[in-house]
Enzyme design. Structure first.
Site, PDB file in Angstrom:
ATOM      1  N   ASP A  45       0.741  -0.661   0.451  1.00 11.14           N
ATOM      2  CA  ASP A  45       0.199  -0.156  -0.271  1.00 11.14           C
ATOM      3  C   ASP A  45       0.684   1.153  -0.601  1.00 11.14           C
ATOM      4  OD1 ASP A  45      -2.526  -1.044   2.235  1.00 11.14           O
ATOM      5  OD2 ASP A  45      -2.202  -1.758  -0.080  1.00 11.14           O
ATOM      6  N   GLU A 128     -28.718 -12.492 -23.034  1.00  6.63           N
ATOM      7  CA  GLU A 128     -27.638 -11.953 -21.585  1.00  6.63           C
ATOM      8  C   GLU A 128     -29.339 -11.287 -20.548  1.00  6.63           C
ATOM      9  OE1 GLU A 128     -26.954  -7.855 -23.325  1.00  6.63           O
ATOM     10  OE2 GLU A 128     -25.543  -8.564 -25.086  1.00  6.63           O
ATOM     11  N   LYS A 130     -31.335  -9.217 -17.378  1.00  9.19           N
ATOM     12  CA  LYS A 130     -31.550  -7.951 -17.599  1.00  9.19           C
ATOM     13  C   LYS A 130     -30.862  -7.325 -16.356  1.00  9.19           C
ATOM     14  CE  LYS A 130     -34.449  -3.953 -19.852  1.00  9.19           C
ATOM     15  NZ  LYS A 130     -34.620  -3.455 -18.145  1.00  9.19           N
ATOM     16  N   ASP A 132     -30.859  -4.648 -13.257  1.00 10.11           N
ATOM     17  CA  ASP A 132     -31.743  -3.805 -13.083  1.00 10.11           C
ATOM     18  C   ASP A 132     -30.299  -2.562 -12.156  1.00 10.11           C
ATOM     19  OD1 ASP A 132     -33.915  -2.594 -13.275  1.00 10.11           O
ATOM     20  OD2 ASP A 132     -34.951  -3.292 -10.877  1.00 10.11           O
ATOM     21  N   TYR A 255     -22.475  -4.270 -21.991  1.00  6.22           N
ATOM     22  CA  TYR A 255     -23.088  -5.072 -23.384  1.00  6.22           C
ATOM     23  C   TYR A 255     -23.635  -4.785 -24.510  1.00  6.22           C
ATOM     24  CZ  TYR A 255     -26.880  -1.933 -20.544  1.00  6.22           C
ATOM     25  OH  TYR A 255     -27.495  -1.258 -20.178  1.00  6.22           O
ATOM     26  N   LYS A 319     -31.022  -9.957 -28.188  1.00  5.90           N
ATOM     27  CA  LYS A 319     -30.541  -9.658 -29.464  1.00  5.90           C
ATOM     28  C   LYS A 319     -29.876 -10.517 -30.149  1.00  5.90           C
ATOM     29  CE  LYS A 319     -28.220  -6.404 -25.554  1.00  5.90           C
ATOM     30  NZ  LYS A 319     -26.820  -6.281 -25.152  1.00  5.90           N
ATOM     31  N   LYS A 343     -39.211 -10.484 -19.785  1.00  6.09           N
ATOM     32  CA  LYS A 343     -39.460  -9.723 -17.986  1.00  6.09           C
ATOM     33  C   LYS A 343     -39.901 -11.416 -17.718  1.00  6.09           C
ATOM     34  CE  LYS A 343     -38.380  -4.800 -18.151  1.00  6.09           C
ATOM     35  NZ  LYS A 343     -38.923  -4.785 -17.468  1.00  6.09           N
ATOM     36  N   CYS A 437     -63.745   5.507  13.324  1.00 10.10           N
ATOM     37  CA  CYS A 437     -62.244   5.970  13.493  1.00 10.10           C
ATOM     38  C   CYS A 437     -61.532   5.363  14.170  1.00 10.10           C
ATOM     39  CB  CYS A 437     -62.001   7.261  13.396  1.00 10.10           C
ATOM     40  SG  CYS A 437     -60.188   8.107  14.151  1.00 10.10           S
ATOM     41  N   CYS A 440     -60.623   7.609  17.787  1.00  6.25           N
ATOM     42  CA  CYS A 440     -60.545   8.339  18.319  1.00  6.25           C
ATOM     43  C   CYS A 440     -62.934   8.178  18.026  1.00  6.25           C
ATOM     44  CB  CYS A 440     -60.997   9.674  17.159  1.00  6.25           C
ATOM     45  SG  CYS A 440     -61.716  10.316  16.044  1.00  6.25           S
ATOM     46  N   CYS A 455     -62.069   9.438   8.230  1.00 13.56           N
ATOM     47  CA  CYS A 455     -62.525   9.819   9.863  1.00 13.56           C
ATOM     48  C   CYS A 455     -62.516  11.356   9.312  1.00 13.56           C
ATOM     49  CB  CYS A 455     -61.211  10.021  10.504  1.00 13.56           C
ATOM     50  SG  CYS A 455     -61.243  10.929  12.548  1.00 13.56           S
ATOM     51  N   CYS A 461     -59.515  14.102  16.400  1.00 13.90           N
ATOM     52  CA  CYS A 461     -58.961  12.783  16.279  1.00 13.90           C
ATOM     53  C   CYS A 461     -57.388  13.058  16.739  1.00 13.90           C
ATOM     54  CB  CYS A 461     -58.636  12.255  15.005  1.00 13.90           C
ATOM     55  SG  CYS A 461     -58.479  10.908  14.372  1.00 13.90           S
TER      56      CYS A 461
HETATM   57  S1  IVH Z   1     -29.433  -3.025 -24.451  1.00 15.51           S
HETATM   58  C1  IVH Z   1     -30.988  -0.686 -27.751  1.00 15.51           C
HETATM   59  N1  IVH Z   1     -28.399  -5.181 -22.926  1.00 15.51           N
HETATM   60  O1  IVH Z   1     -32.346  -2.314 -20.014  1.00 15.51           O
HETATM   61  C2  IVH Z   1     -30.757  -1.803 -26.764  1.00 15.51           C
HETATM   62  N2  IVH Z   1     -29.663  -2.921 -22.297  1.00 15.51           N
HETATM   63  O2  IVH Z   1     -34.383  -1.756 -20.936  1.00 15.51           O
HETATM   64  C3  IVH Z   1     -30.343  -0.883 -25.571  1.00 15.51           C
HETATM   65  N3  IVH Z   1     -30.496  -3.379 -19.775  1.00 15.51           N
HETATM   66  O3  IVH Z   1     -31.416   1.218 -21.119  1.00 15.51           O
HETATM   67  C4  IVH Z   1     -29.756  -1.676 -24.394  1.00 15.51           C
HETATM   68  N4  IVH Z   1     -28.804  -5.325 -19.392  1.00 15.51           N
HETATM   69  O4  IVH Z   1     -30.389   0.163 -18.640  1.00 15.51           O
HETATM   70  C5  IVH Z   1     -28.985  -3.951 -23.185  1.00 15.51           C
HETATM   71  N5  IVH Z   1     -28.045  -7.057 -21.157  1.00 15.51           N
HETATM   72  C6  IVH Z   1     -28.409  -5.851 -21.350  1.00 15.51           C
HETATM   73  C7  IVH Z   1     -28.895  -4.762 -21.038  1.00 15.51           C
HETATM   74  C8  IVH Z   1     -29.687  -3.958 -20.710  1.00 15.51           C
HETATM   75  C9  IVH Z   1     -29.655  -3.941 -19.080  1.00 15.51           C
HETATM   76  C10 IVH Z   1     -31.129  -2.148 -19.611  1.00 15.51           C
HETATM   77  C11 IVH Z   1     -30.716  -0.900 -19.803  1.00 15.51           C
HETATM   78  C12 IVH Z   1     -31.311  -0.074 -20.836  1.00 15.51           C
HETATM   79  C13 IVH Z   1     -32.718  -0.884 -20.469  1.00 15.51           C
HETATM   80  C14 IVH Z   1     -33.469  -0.942 -21.764  1.00 15.51           C
END
Ligand code: IVH
Length: 614
Positions: A45, A128, A130, A132, A255, A319, A343, A437, A440, A455, A461
């Site tokens: 370090d 891929e 997705k 959040d 991605y 994709k 989803k 209520c 009261c 109420c 109250c």
């Molecule tokens: S591709 C045109 N790949 O989802 C392609 N998006 O609903 C645009 N996200 O704003 C995005 N994982 O925040 C892509 N493997 C992934 C993703 C991804 C999460 C989110 C991203 C985007 C939103 C679209």
């Protein structure tokens, strides 16, 4: 390069300084990667700190040579205000969603129609998870990271370069070969475990802050307790002080790409491989599917793994692998025709409903809340669910003792989806919503179309009175320091404060307050001895506030900050406003007409105001 290291920065020529800064940037980045990425540092370090200090010393002598990828920017200084805007080279778009195999098949059919493909031609997809999190755009020039921005409105985001530089997963240099200029897109996120630890720390800090408030001490910055990892990641990236971001455990998966000076790959899966070559992390679950038929199975497999994954995902992105097809398909609206987000359904669980509690709000609204046997839904222990209102309880025929299916969509308060009727215990009775209520005993009535029962006790109250008082003193209202929710409850229970006006008459009860445990006379600590005096001072300091704050503080139904502002701007003084509101009681009066003429104040709001003054 070592011989230069020992020389006084002041004796370096500009060319020598530039050369050494470049070397230091690369070297420190290398050690960062070893330290953060692989947890296998090669140097101590102290040696690392010496490199960073040397870098700073040279930069201090040659400020013009500060590199966009300078190690000192990694934990940069605070921006004075806000973030600069940053326009994306190519817009950042969103994705359309599907929720079932049928909808996914329809998506594939639309691709075939558009491209004129036969049913025999296989569609290869890259799947891929997705994540959040927060999507970001990273610009690299000649392989060096130069700028990073949030998505913003898709065209223009906020320049958060300094903050992104604190994320260990972010490569500061791409490994060659690379396009001269390229935008990389990805997701910044927080692992579930890191999120839970972070939230616990924030909760503790918040409790400490509330304790300070109760003691009448000075408060520090506001503390945000994020509801979910997504908010935690987004809040961390949008910190004005990059040192705060640096302390947050953020990760990054790449991605996609935006603008690029040259084609980056032959196919999407080849592009993901290039991302890894350049130094990005790509989600290891990303998979090339040879046919669209493999998607359903993949979706199920990922769905099964979901709860065990270290991070939150809300679906899978599919994709089309062929980039020539992607180009031909293009975009419709703000989403590509060549990709889709499939989803997951909201996470659900079943548990037993132990009780239905009725809470009374500031405006008298009776809100039912389910008390349940604790159950884990998507990794979070849940004890309460919202039941919305009495119609909702009747519609779903929810009874105490029932086994219920609950769901938690993303974050916040879970909901009851349905009752499992076959598990209903014999003798369970329909829930009778109270018409009085619980706090009261006043009548609780529903007004016309209103689904909410209220109420009618007004300030009689205790529940309403306390909620109103809490609102009155709250930060966005009168903002009285040292008078938090706990103290309001205490003052109310002791009978010293029943209405907002009583707060300004508290001085006459000072002696009595000093008798209370921890409030003065018996205090062991000096700051406690001054507690009452401090509180009274804080109250005096808020005797004069802008009219709009005062109006908002009254907590009149439908009068939020916006409407309070409209009223204050129109009537200017409290006396004027009060006189006009009383006069407006008569429908057709001049004052009533005047009230109705204010842009933004409709008849329902006018009615609330008049009723309040009555
Ligand atoms: S591709 C045109 N790949 O989802 C392609 N998006 O609903 C645009 N996200 O704003 C995005 N994982 O925040 C892509 N493997 C992934 C993703 C991804 C999460 C989110 C991203 C985007 C939103 C679209």
């Amino acid at each position: 390069m070592t011989p230069l290291r020992t020389r006084d920065p002041a004796s370096l020529t500009e060319a020598e300084a530039a050369e050494e800064l470049a070397a230091l940037a690369a070297e420190i980045a290398h050690h960062d990667a070893l330290y953060h990425g692989q947890d296998a540092p090669e140097i101590s370090d102290a040696e690392y700190d010496a490199l960073v200090a040397r870098n700073r010393a040279i930069e201090a002598r040659f400020p013009a040579l500060l590199r966009p990828d300078s190690p000192s920017r990694r934990v940069g200084a605070a921006a004075a205000e806000g973030f600069a805007k940053s326009r994306h080279g190519e817009p950042m778009l969103s994705l359309n969603n599907v929720f079932s195999a049928g909808e996914f098949a329809e998506f594939c059919a639309s691709i075939r129609r558009f491209l004129g493909l036969s049913a025999e031609e296989a569609l290869r997809f890259v799947a891929e998870p997705k994540i959040d999190g927060l999507s970001i755009n990273l610009l690299y020039e000649d392989g060096a990271f130069v700028k990073g921005a949030t998505r913003g409105d898709g065209v223009e985001g906020e320049d958060v370069t300094q903050n992104l530089l604190t994320i260990p997963d972010l490569p500061r240099h791409l490994r060659a070969p690379f396009p001269a200029r390229i935008e990389i897109r990805g997701e910044v996120f927080m692992d579930k475990a890191d999120f839970l630890a972070f939230r616990a720390a924030q909760e503790a800090a918040l409790a400490e802050r509330e304790a300070r408030r109760a003691r009448g001490e000075k408060l520090g910055d506001a503390i945000v307790v994020p509801a979910n990892p997504r908010n935690a990641a987004a809040g961390s990236v949008r910190q004005l002080d990059a040192r705060v971001t640096a302390a947050r455990p953020l990760k990054l998966f790449a991605y996609a790409m935006g603008a690029s000076s040259e084609p980056a790959a032959e196919s999407h899966h080849a592009f993901l491989q290039r991302l890894e070559h350049w130094g990005f992390k790509v989600n290891p679950l990303s998979t090339l599917l040879e046919t669209e038929a493999a998607a359903e199975d993949f979706q199920r497999r990922i769905g099964d793994q979901r709860a065990a994954l270290g991070y939150d995902i809300d679906g899978v992105v599919y994709k089309l692998d062929r980039l020539d097809w992607q180009r031909r398909l293009g975009f419709v609206g703000r989403a590509p025709r060549w990709a889709i987000a499939w989803k997951f359904p909201a996470e659900q669980a079943t548990t037993v409903l132990l009780d239905i509690e009725i809470q009374v709000g500031r405006t008298g609204a009776l809100t039912p809340r389910a008390v349940m046997q604790p159950v884990t839904v998507g990794g979070v222990v849940v004890r309460h669910a919202t039941l919305h209102n009495e119609d909702e309880i009747a519609r779903k025929d929810i009874r105490i003792g029932d086994t219920v299916r609950i769901q938690r969509a993303g974050d916040v308060i879970p909901q009851v989806v349905e009752v499992l009727l076959d598990k209903r215990p014999p003798g369970a009775q329909p829930f009778v919503f109270p018409t009085t209520c619980p706090a009261c005993g006043s009548h609780a009535i529903r007004d016309g179309e209103d689904v909410v029962r209220r109420c009618t006790g007004g300030l009689v109250c205790p529940a309403q009175a306390v909620e109103r008082l809490k609102h009155f003193v709250s930060r966005r209202a009168m903002d009285i320091e040292g008078l938090g929710e706990e103290n309001i409850q205490k003052l109310f229970d002791e009978g010293l404060v029943r209405s907002p006006a009583d707060i300004f008459r508290l001085a006459r009860h000072a002696d009595r307050m000093r008798q209370w445990e921890g409030w003065g006379a018996s205090a062991k600590k000096p700051e406690e001895a001054r507690k009452v005096a401090k509180l009274l001072d804080a109250i005096e300091a808020r005797r004069n506030v802008p009219l709009e704050r005062f109006i908002f503080a009254l907590g009149i139904r439908r009068i939020g900050e916006q409407n309070a502002k409209l009223l204050a701007r129109h009537y200017h003084t409290l006396e004027e406003w009060r006189a006009k509101m009383i006069a407006a009681h008569v429908i057709g009066s001049e004052a009533r007409e005047e009230l109705g003429s204010i842009q933004g104040i409709g008849p329902a709001i006018a009615e609330e105001l008049v009723e309040f003054f009555a």
